[in-house]
Design a protein around this motif. Sequence first.
Motif, PDB file in Angstrom:
ATOM      1  N   UNK A  77      -4.013   2.755   0.123  1.00  0.00           N
ATOM      2  CA  UNK A  77      -4.609   2.105  -1.151  1.00  0.00           C
ATOM      3  C   UNK A  77      -3.475   1.207  -1.569  1.00  0.00           C
ATOM      4  N   UNK A  78      -3.806   0.019  -2.108  1.00  0.00           N
ATOM      5  CA  UNK A  78      -2.738  -0.855  -2.634  1.00  0.00           C
ATOM      6  C   UNK A  78      -3.174  -2.057  -3.310  1.00  0.00           C
TER       7      UNK A  78
ATOM      8  N   UNK B  52      -6.225 -11.797  -7.364  1.00  0.00           N
ATOM      9  CA  UNK B  52      -5.880 -10.508  -7.356  1.00  0.00           C
ATOM     10  C   UNK B  52      -6.545  -9.759  -6.326  1.00  0.00           C
ATOM     11  N   UNK B  53      -5.764  -8.861  -5.914  1.00  0.00           N
ATOM     12  CA  UNK B  53      -6.775  -8.054  -4.460  1.00  0.00           C
ATOM     13  C   UNK B  53      -6.375  -6.660  -4.400  1.00  0.00           C
ATOM     14  N   UNK B  54      -7.295  -5.891  -4.415  1.00  0.00           N
ATOM     15  CA  UNK B  54      -6.951  -4.276  -4.214  1.00  0.00           C
ATOM     16  C   UNK B  54      -7.507  -4.016  -2.933  1.00  0.00           C
ATOM     17  N   UNK B  55      -6.900  -3.015  -2.240  1.00  0.00           N
ATOM     18  CA  UNK B  55      -7.130  -2.705  -0.707  1.00  0.00           C
ATOM     19  C   UNK B  55      -7.356  -1.241  -0.703  1.00  0.00           C
TER      20      UNK B  55
ATOM     21  N   UNK C 224       0.785  -1.316   0.010  1.00  0.00           N
ATOM     22  CA  UNK C 224       0.041   0.023   0.045  1.00  0.00           C
ATOM     23  C   UNK C 224       0.932   1.118  -0.110  1.00  0.00           C
ATOM     24  N   UNK C 225       0.214   2.127  -0.701  1.00  0.00           N
ATOM     25  CA  UNK C 225       0.983   3.642  -0.371  1.00  0.00           C
ATOM     26  C   UNK C 225       0.000   4.360   0.612  1.00  0.00           C
ATOM     27  N   UNK C 226       0.618   4.587   1.773  1.00  0.00           N
ATOM     28  CA  UNK C 226      -0.218   5.396   2.765  1.00  0.00           C
ATOM     29  C   UNK C 226       0.140   6.784   2.979  1.00  0.00           C
TER      30      UNK C 226
END
Length: 272
Positions: A202-203, A224-227, A185-187
Motif C-alpha cells: 500500500x502506498x 495525488x494517487x494512492x495504490x 509503497x510499504x510492502x
Amino acid sequence: MGHCIKTKAVTLLLTGMFAWANGYAADESATPVAASSSTPSAPAASGPISPESLQVTEPYIELHTGPGRGFPVTQVVLRHEWIEIELRHTDWYRVRTAKGQVGWVVRQQLASTLTAAGVRKSFRDIVLDDFLNRSLQMGAAWGRFKSEPALKAWAGYRMSETLSLEFTLGQVQGKFAGSDYWHVDLMAEPWSDQRWSPFASIGVGRFKNEPNTSLVGATTSNAKLTHAAVGLNYHVSDRFLLRADYGLHTVYLSDSVTTEYRASSIGVAFFF
C-alpha cells in the motif's frame, strides 16, 4: 512526440539497469569465505597452504577476470596445483593461485577439489540462501493499466524479514492520452522465507495524464494517487526473480472526484 521521448527514456533506463546488474561490482557484494578452524597437515605443494587452500583435481580450471561467464578467461590452473578461496559472489569464487595469480572460478569447477586433508571440499547451496537474505532489489515489468499497455520499473529496500519499502515509476501509452505515475509503497511479505513469496503493498504517489494535443479541450491533469496491490515473487536462480502483481490506483482529481484504475503486470527483478 513528448511521449515517444519518454518511452525511449524508460527503455534506456531499463536496459541500463539490467546491464548494470550483469556488471555489478564483485568486490562490493562478494562475501568473504570464512577459514576453517582446523589446520590439517598437507602434502607438499608449490606454495604455502592455508586452511582454505584447495587442490585442483580436474585436468584444469579456468580463471575469469570477473564473476560471470561473460568475463574473459586469462589463465588456467592445472591438475594438482593449489588455489586459495578469497571471496564469493553468487556462484563464483575469487581464488588466488600459489603463484599469486587471481581470478574467478564458477562453483561447478570447484566441486571436485580437495582440501589439505585430502577430502572433497563441500560448497553450500548459496542460491536460495542469498535470495532469503537479500536487502536491495530492482526490477521492471510490462502489463496493462486499465486497458492500456504499460511499463514500470521499481527499486526496493528490505527493512526487515517481512517488510520492504519500494519506489515505482511507470508509464502508460494510451490511444488518446499518455500517463506517467510514481508511488512509494510499504510492502509486506509474511512468508518471505519461501521460494514462492506472496506479498501485499500500500502506498501513495502522483499521477499525471496528458491527452493528445489533437483532442479538443485537452487539459493535463496532475493529481495525488494512492495504490494498493497483491502479488507473488518467485526466485528463479542466482540473483533473479519473477514477479506478478495486481493493483488498484485511486487518483484524486479534486476533493470530490476520484478515478480508479486497475492494473496487472509481470516482470523480472534482480537483488543483491
